[in-house]
Each structure stands twice: as C-alpha cells, then as structure tokens.
Design a protein around this motif. Structure first.
Motif, PDB file in Angstrom:
ATOM      1  N   HIS A   1       0.642  -0.869  -0.567  1.00 29.30           N
ATOM      2  CA  HIS A   1       0.041   0.011   0.158  1.00 29.30           C
ATOM      3  C   HIS A   1       1.246   1.362   0.114  1.00 29.30           C
ATOM      4  CE1 HIS A   1      -3.961   2.748   1.216  1.00 29.30           C
ATOM      5  NE2 HIS A   1      -2.639   2.945   1.536  1.00 29.30           N
TER       6      HIS A   1
ATOM      7  N   GLU B   1       2.707   1.412  -2.832  1.00 32.74           N
ATOM      8  CA  GLU B   1       1.832   2.198  -4.137  1.00 32.74           C
ATOM      9  C   GLU B   1       1.486   3.741  -4.387  1.00 32.74           C
ATOM     10  OE1 GLU B   1      -1.752  -0.521  -5.832  1.00 32.74           O
ATOM     11  OE2 GLU B   1      -2.645   1.455  -5.677  1.00 32.74           O
ATOM     12  N   LEU B   2       1.356   4.178  -2.672  1.00 35.81           N
ATOM     13  CA  LEU B   2       0.826   5.566  -2.838  1.00 35.81           C
ATOM     14  C   LEU B   2       2.221   6.457  -3.073  1.00 35.81           C
ATOM     15  CD1 LEU B   2      -0.547   6.106   0.996  1.00 35.81           C
ATOM     16  CD2 LEU B   2      -1.460   6.978  -0.829  1.00 35.81           C
TER      17      LEU B   2
ATOM     18  N   ASN C   1       1.913   6.776  -7.125  1.00 35.63           N
ATOM     19  CA  ASN C   1       0.737   7.643  -7.473  1.00 35.63           C
ATOM     20  C   ASN C   1       1.151   9.043  -7.504  1.00 35.63           C
ATOM     21  OD1 ASN C   1      -0.827   4.482  -8.156  1.00 35.63           O
ATOM     22  ND2 ASN C   1      -2.425   5.528  -6.246  1.00 35.63           N
TER      23      ASN C   1
ATOM     24  N   ARG D   1       3.841   0.707 -12.779  1.00 32.72           N
ATOM     25  CA  ARG D   1       3.617   1.020 -11.492  1.00 32.72           C
ATOM     26  C   ARG D   1       3.568  -1.142 -10.745  1.00 32.72           C
ATOM     27  NH1 ARG D   1      -1.129   2.940  -8.839  1.00 32.72           N
ATOM     28  NH2 ARG D   1      -1.534   3.983 -10.813  1.00 32.72           N
TER      29      ARG D   1
HETATM   30  C1  LIG Z   1      -3.328   4.417  -7.477  1.00 30.13           C
HETATM   31  O1  LIG Z   1      -4.579   4.438  -8.132  1.00 30.13           O
HETATM   32  C2  LIG Z   1      -4.603   4.002  -8.878  1.00 30.13           C
HETATM   33  C3  LIG Z   1      -5.346   4.109  -9.785  1.00 30.13           C
HETATM   34  O2  LIG Z   1      -5.361   5.889  -9.595  1.00 30.13           O
HETATM   35  C4  LIG Z   1      -5.377   3.517  -7.655  1.00 30.13           C
HETATM   36  O3  LIG Z   1      -6.549   3.410  -8.316  1.00 30.13           O
HETATM   37  C5  LIG Z   1      -5.108   3.177  -6.151  1.00 30.13           C
HETATM   38  O4  LIG Z   1      -6.165   2.714  -4.939  1.00 30.13           O
HETATM   39  C6  LIG Z   1      -4.641   4.391  -5.865  1.00 30.13           C
HETATM   40  N1  LIG Z   1      -3.589   2.946  -4.704  1.00 30.13           N
HETATM   41  C7  LIG Z   1      -4.079   4.152  -2.901  1.00 30.13           C
HETATM   42  C8  LIG Z   1      -3.397   3.424  -2.660  1.00 30.13           C
HETATM   43  O5  LIG Z   1      -4.424   5.212  -2.777  1.00 30.13           O
END
Ligand SMILES: *[C@@H]1O[C@H](CO)[C@@H](O)[C@H](O)[C@H]1NC(C)=O
Ligand SMILES: [Ca+2]
Ligand SMILES: [Ca+2]
Ligand SMILES: [Ca+2]
Length: 144
Positions: A26, A29-30, A33, A120
């Motif tokens: 998590h 991924e943050l 993003n 990603r």
């Molecule tokens: C990151 O961005 C993706 C695509 O916009 C989204 O689906 C995902 O929930 C986001 N991840 C987090 C951890 O916020």
C-alpha cells in the motif's frame, strides 16, 4: 484527492498518522501514485528527475547527503536512519552526491525487465522489497 509530490512527503504523511509503512504494498503504491505525475501508469525517467530536483536545496544540480537527509528529517526526525539508507540506495556510484549518473543507474535498478520504462508493478515490487530489507530502520512500535 491530494497528491503526494515527493517520496518524503509520503513518508511524512505516513508518519504523521502512524510510524508504520505496513502494509508495504500500500505504501509503495502511494509512493508510485505520488510520483507518476502525469498518471500514465509509468514512472518515467523525467518523473524521477523531477522528484530529486526537490531535494536540491542549493540548486547546483546535485543532491548531497546533507540536503536529502535534512529534507526528510525536518518533517520526520524519526526517519533519520531510514533517510540515510535511502540515500545509499539512490547513490549508486557511492560518492555522496546524487546526479544524473545515479539517476540513470537507479532508474535501471527499478526497471526489472530492462525495457526502458518503470511500470507500477516494477516500482511497487522494488519498494516492497526495500521496505522489507530496511524494516529495522523504520520499525514499528515507535508510537507517540
Ligand atoms: C493509486 O492510483 C490508482 C489509480 O488511480 C488507484 O486505483 C489506487 O487506489 C491508488 N492507490 C492508493 C494506495 O491510493
Ligand atoms: Ca508517468
Ligand atoms: Ca553519486
Ligand atoms: Ca520496465
């Protein structure tokens, strides 16, 4: 939704909530993003350069260890040791300066399938492993 504009912003945000990056996928991924500025699913070489420009306090085109660790610890002093470990990871040439040579080589480290771009999945995979390998430096249980 507020975007995180730098690795350290994410680190600061995470810590202001709780001193714990888990679950690592998590947090990774943050980070992705917040670093994929144009939201095309690729962390480009340009986007990497944009990240590191923020740490270059004196604008000489290189990021010193002092510049980077100061940037991080100003907001989150708890991350002193982790910031040094991250710097060591970024400083591929090991000369205590981050410049375009490091950025090229660091980008290549992220690009697991060597196709010239960091997806990603590649980014998240790299950071999850890094969070795991450095767990003792950003450990949990430091509440308050
Ligand atoms: C990151 O961005 C993706 C695509 O916009 C989204 O689906 C995902 O929930 C986001 N991840 C987090 C951890 O916020
Ligand atoms: Ca992008
Ligand atoms: Ca270097
Ligand atoms: Ca790739």
């Amino acid at each position: 939704m507020e975007k995180f504009v730098a690795f350290v912003c994410l680190l600061g945000f995470a810590l202001s909530v709780v001193v714990d990056f888990r679950p690592y996928d998590h947090s990774a991924e943050l980070l992705f993003n917040g670093s994929d500025f144009n939201h095309d699913g690729i962390f480009s070489r340009d986007e990497l350069e944009q990240e590191f420009k923020k740490y270059d306090a004196d604008g000489d085109g290189r990021v010193s260890r002092h510049e980077y660790t100061t940037y991080v610890t100003t907001t989150t002093p708890e991350l002193h040791d982790f910031a040094h470990a991250l710097y060591d990871d970024y400083d591929v040439t090991g000369d205590h300066h981050l410049d375009h040579v490091d950025y090229d080589q660091y980008y290549a480290k992220l690009d697991a399938d060597v196709d010239g771009s960091v997806t990603r999945a590649e980014f998240v995979d790299y950071w999850v492993k890094l969070f795991q390998a450095t767990e003792h430096l950003h450990g949990h249980g430091h509440h308050g």
